[in-house]
Motif scaffolding. Structure first.
Motif, PDB file in Angstrom:
ATOM      1  N   UNK A 122       0.822  -1.212   0.000  1.00 41.62           N
ATOM      2  CA  UNK A 122       0.000   0.000   0.000  1.00 41.62           C
ATOM      3  C   UNK A 122       0.856   1.261   0.000  1.00 41.62           C
ATOM      4  N   UNK A 123       1.970   1.214   0.731  1.00 40.80           N
ATOM      5  CA  UNK A 123       2.851   2.381   0.801  1.00 40.80           C
ATOM      6  C   UNK A 123       3.435   2.716  -0.577  1.00 40.80           C
ATOM      7  N   UNK A 124       3.852   1.692  -1.311  1.00 40.43           N
ATOM      8  CA  UNK A 124       4.406   1.910  -2.645  1.00 40.43           C
ATOM      9  C   UNK A 124       3.340   2.472  -3.594  1.00 40.43           C
ATOM     10  N   UNK A 125       2.155   1.876  -3.540  1.00 38.05           N
ATOM     11  CA  UNK A 125       1.068   2.356  -4.397  1.00 38.05           C
ATOM     12  C   UNK A 125       0.717   3.803  -4.093  1.00 38.05           C
ATOM     13  N   UNK A 126       0.682   4.148  -2.806  1.00 35.32           N
ATOM     14  CA  UNK A 126       0.378   5.512  -2.402  1.00 35.32           C
ATOM     15  C   UNK A 126       1.451   6.476  -2.903  1.00 35.32           C
ATOM     16  N   UNK A 127       2.706   6.077  -2.811  1.00 32.14           N
ATOM     17  CA  UNK A 127       3.810   6.935  -3.269  1.00 32.14           C
ATOM     18  C   UNK A 127       3.744   7.145  -4.777  1.00 32.14           C
ATOM     19  N   UNK A 128       3.371   6.097  -5.523  1.00 34.58           N
ATOM     20  CA  UNK A 128       3.224   6.235  -6.970  1.00 34.58           C
ATOM     21  C   UNK A 128       2.114   7.231  -7.310  1.00 34.58           C
TER      22      UNK A 128
END
Length: 302
Positions: A122-128
């Motif tokens: 989720x953190x990676x998706x949010x950063x993208x």
């Protein structure tokens, strides 16, 4: 980690992002296909010299290429050296601004993990998503945005998919990067020379055209693509593709330095958001990879 691993992302971004601005010089004095043919021929000459020097003065191993090894090389070359460049320049030639074209290309980090079926938390998706939002803010703050035409948008989307698929295919190439680049440049030279002759050769020789072609050939094509190949082999495809978030930002900076384009406060805010998302995403990817490696190691030790 080697010194090249540290500076490769910076060098790649400078080389790659400069193309959108430098190509403006060349397209004023030649047709699209003539420009691409010149770029391909010079790139082939350059990579041939690099190959000869590497064979003579380095310890690199160059094996006889089999049909099985050559196929993924040519597929990646078709995507990166032919389709991507053709669609990208066609989008700009249609009247779409380089900033808007690179905005479309900025979606690449969002679709690469999906096409690769790579795990993202989720953190990676949010950063993208934050990075793409920053990209939209930066582009929206520009003062020279042009109206998007359907043809330009279509070419930009096609360039996006060619670049994304090419990056993914390149990760599967096992051949030496210099050898692979030589075959890809040979393919691009053949295709663009035939297209330029079929469409009608037109070139008005002058200093701006020569500078543009040389820059796009030596720096933009050979240098940047070799670095891209290197980084793809060292990092995961999604980690490399997130670097393309910064391309529109650097394109605006080059446009400002060379053509005096004004950078607004909104654009600068967007740049900061994009830069932060890139740094955090790369750190997050490294943490996940280290965790996975440690988990595998602990399981194997049992």
């Amino acid at each position: 980690m080697t010194k090249l691993d540290s500076i490769a992302p910076v060098l790649f971004l400078v080389m790659w992002s400069s193309g959108a601005v430098i190509v403006k010089f060349g397209l004023q004095y030649s047709t699209h296909w003539s420009f691409l043919a010149l770029r391909a021929v010079i790139s082939l000459v350059c990579i041939s010299l690099v190959l000869l020097i590497a064979k003579r003065f380095t310890k690199m191993t160059f094996t006889t290429v089999t049909k099985t090894e050559l196929k993924p090389v040519l597929v990646a070359g078709l995507m990166l050296q032919i389709l991507y460049l053709a669609f990208y320049i066609s989008a700009i030639g249609s009247g779409m601004s380089p900033g808007l074209v690179t905005l479309v290309l900025g979606i690449q980090p969002l679709i690469t993990p999906l096409l690769c079926r790579q795990r993202t938390d989720r953190a990676q998706t949010l950063l993208l998503l934050i990075g793409f939002a920053g990209l939209c803010i930066a582009i929206a703050g520009g003062q020279s945005l042009q109206q998007i035409g359907w043809s330009g948008l279509m070419f930009a989307v096609l360039a996006l998919f060619a670049l994304t698929l090419g990056t993914i295919k390149q990760a599967k190439v096992s051949l030496n990067s210099i050898q692979a680049m030589w075959f890809q440049c040979l393919l691009a030279t053949s295709v663009f020379t035939l297209l330029s002759l079929a469409q009608g050769w037109h070139v008005e020789w002058n200093g701006k055209l020569i500078f543009s072609v040389l820059w796009m050939s030596i720096v933009g094509s050979v240098g940047a693509v070799l670095l891209l190949m290197y980084m793809v082999k060292r990092d995961s495809s999604d980690k490399v593709s997130v670097l393309f978030y910064a391309v529109p930002m650097l394109t605006y900076l080059f446009d400002h330095l060379l053509f005096g384009t004004t950078l607004t406060a909104v654009t600068l805010v967007g740049m900061v958001i994009v830069a932060c998302s890139i740094v955090l995403y790369r750190r997050q990817t490294s943490v996940i990879r280290e965790y996975d490696n440690s988990s595998v190691a602990s399981q194997n030790s049992r």
